[in-house]
Motif scaffolding. Sequence first.
Motif, mmCIF file in Angstrom:
data_model
loop_
_atom_site.group_PDB
_atom_site.id
_atom_site.type_symbol
_atom_site.label_atom_id
_atom_site.label_comp_id
_atom_site.label_asym_id
_atom_site.label_seq_id
_atom_site.Cartn_x
_atom_site.Cartn_y
_atom_site.Cartn_z
ATOM 1 N N GLY A 83 4.827 87.070 7.917
ATOM 2 C CA GLY A 83 3.549 86.512 7.488
ATOM 3 C C GLY A 83 3.638 85.495 6.373
ATOM 4 O O GLY A 83 2.633 85.197 5.706
ATOM 5 N N VAL A 84 4.828 84.929 6.151
ATOM 6 C CA VAL A 84 5.028 83.945 5.082
ATOM 7 C C VAL A 84 4.286 82.655 5.414
ATOM 8 O O VAL A 84 4.244 82.227 6.575
ATOM 9 N N GLY A 85 3.704 82.010 4.411
ATOM 10 C CA GLY A 85 3.071 80.707 4.586
ATOM 11 C C GLY A 85 4.022 79.594 4.185
ATOM 12 O O GLY A 85 5.035 79.817 3.510
ATOM 13 N N VAL A 86 3.684 78.367 4.600
ATOM 14 C CA VAL A 86 4.527 77.199 4.328
ATOM 15 C C VAL A 86 3.673 76.091 3.733
ATOM 16 O O VAL A 86 2.535 75.868 4.160
ATOM 17 N N SER A 87 4.231 75.388 2.749
ATOM 18 C CA SER A 87 3.595 74.193 2.187
ATOM 19 C C SER A 87 4.376 72.966 2.634
ATOM 20 O O SER A 87 5.567 72.831 2.330
ATOM 21 N N TYR A 88 3.706 72.076 3.357
ATOM 22 C CA TYR A 88 4.293 70.853 3.914
ATOM 23 C C TYR A 88 4.034 69.710 2.935
ATOM 24 O O TYR A 88 2.882 69.394 2.644
ATOM 25 N N ASN A 89 5.110 69.103 2.433
ATOM 26 C CA ASN A 89 5.008 68.057 1.415
ATOM 27 C C ASN A 89 5.674 66.774 1.898
ATOM 28 O O ASN A 89 6.787 66.422 1.472
ATOM 29 N N PRO A 90 5.025 66.035 2.785
ATOM 30 C CA PRO A 90 5.691 64.915 3.455
ATOM 31 C C PRO A 90 6.127 63.793 2.524
ATOM 32 O O PRO A 90 7.214 63.233 2.696
ATOM 33 N N LEU A 91 5.306 63.451 1.530
ATOM 34 C CA LEU A 91 5.627 62.285 0.713
ATOM 35 C C LEU A 91 6.815 62.517 -0.199
ATOM 36 O O LEU A 91 7.683 61.651 -0.337
ATOM 37 N N SER A 92 6.892 63.681 -0.832
ATOM 38 C CA SER A 92 8.048 63.928 -1.693
ATOM 39 C C SER A 92 9.313 64.084 -0.856
ATOM 40 O O SER A 92 10.396 63.656 -1.279
ATOM 41 N N ASN A 93 9.200 64.676 0.327
ATOM 42 C CA ASN A 93 10.367 64.778 1.202
ATOM 43 C C ASN A 93 10.869 63.399 1.613
ATOM 44 O O ASN A 93 12.086 63.175 1.742
ATOM 45 N N MET A 94 9.957 62.452 1.801
ATOM 46 C CA MET A 94 10.344 61.081 2.115
ATOM 47 C C MET A 94 10.959 60.404 0.901
ATOM 48 O O MET A 94 12.011 59.757 0.995
#
Length: 441
Positions: free
Chosen positions: A278-289
Amino acid sequence: MTTPDIDTITDVTVYSEGRWHPGTDVHLADGRISAVVPAGHLPHGRRVLDGSRGHLTPGLVNTHTHLFQAGLRGIGEGLPLLAWLSAVGEEAALLTPERAYATAAAAACEALRSGTTTLVEHMWPHPSPAVHDAILRALRDSGIRAVLCRGVADRADRGRKWGFDPRLMQPLKEALAHTDELIAAARGSRVEVGVAVPNPRCLTPEGMTAVRAYADERGLPVSLHLLETTTDDAMCREHTGAGAVAYLERAGFLWDRLLAVHCVELDAAGRATLARHGVGVSYNPLSNMRLGSGIAPVPDMLADGLRVGLGVDGAASNDTQDMLEALRIGAYLQRAAHRTADLLGFPEMFALATNGANRVLGLEERPAGVRPGMQADLVLHRFERDYACLPVHDPGATLLTCASSRTVAAVVVGGEVLVRYGEHVRLPSAELAAGLGFTAA
């Protein structure tokens, strides 16, 4: 000082139940929405916000940031993650309560300006309780809704490969005791408290047991950087013989109040494991780029049943707090990676940005747009304020593809108007700029 709560938003086009409804009045009471009805159907209250020609949506939820980095924009440009972390760490070691307050206040107000009504602050560990207290004070002064996750670590390593910078650490028991003080200080405000862990390498198994027990006892969420690059897996395998996800599972550190941030290198087996717990995820596209970390497998995460929210990350790796920009780029990045134009349209991206990880974080869920009973955390857009958004063929497409803070006419949190036409009503721009070291000539 707070501004009076509004009673009615009049004659607005509302996003609700996946559709846009023109000619609607939205009535508010006690910080919540009491009615969503055709315009004029009910008497207006005394304090009215004119919504005519505007488009009203729920506020955006930024599931990951580091507020103090508002004083570090552009730092470490071109550096890979570990080298960038070293550069940021040098600045973090010098952080004072005064600087912490100024940067957090500016970042929170910047976030509000783009329609963010809730943010999750992932604080770095720091030995000064006064630094953490200052960030809480800044959040309260800004009026934004927030989950303030207090940083902890118990394994020291100046190089950050198998541990955390010892200059920024304090004994785990002391850090958790101060977290209790933050909980007490935040009571009655719009700020909730959680725990932040830099990455799986920064806690010993005993530390994980202690943090998990502490969070469970108090019902707190825990934010954890996970698999932003290959370092987590490589170091965990070297020191424990297991990959990062397996190491966490073995330590009992995967559960339904854990938010795993980034997950760029999360493979199919890891996704299945996180989903099972049941873990959630935070998607951080700009910093990953920006840091060249890669692209998180968001479509696969969603297909595997993971709850995914959208994040902006700190202003040293993005380098803004603009959730509308993250909304757009978050979709476009996945489309480029998968070479398809029909991936993650407005309904899907907006769901990520308003509700994706709310359950994990203990936030109110908002699966249906604006509706009676929900917290009155709202954003009023006026697309005509920026001719680059005109004409509006589809309001959702406009929000996804070209809206910006320029189109945000008002931001409401708990029924209180905090932003009007780009200006925070409590904290003037000149005051925020001065806190960041700028003074007008």
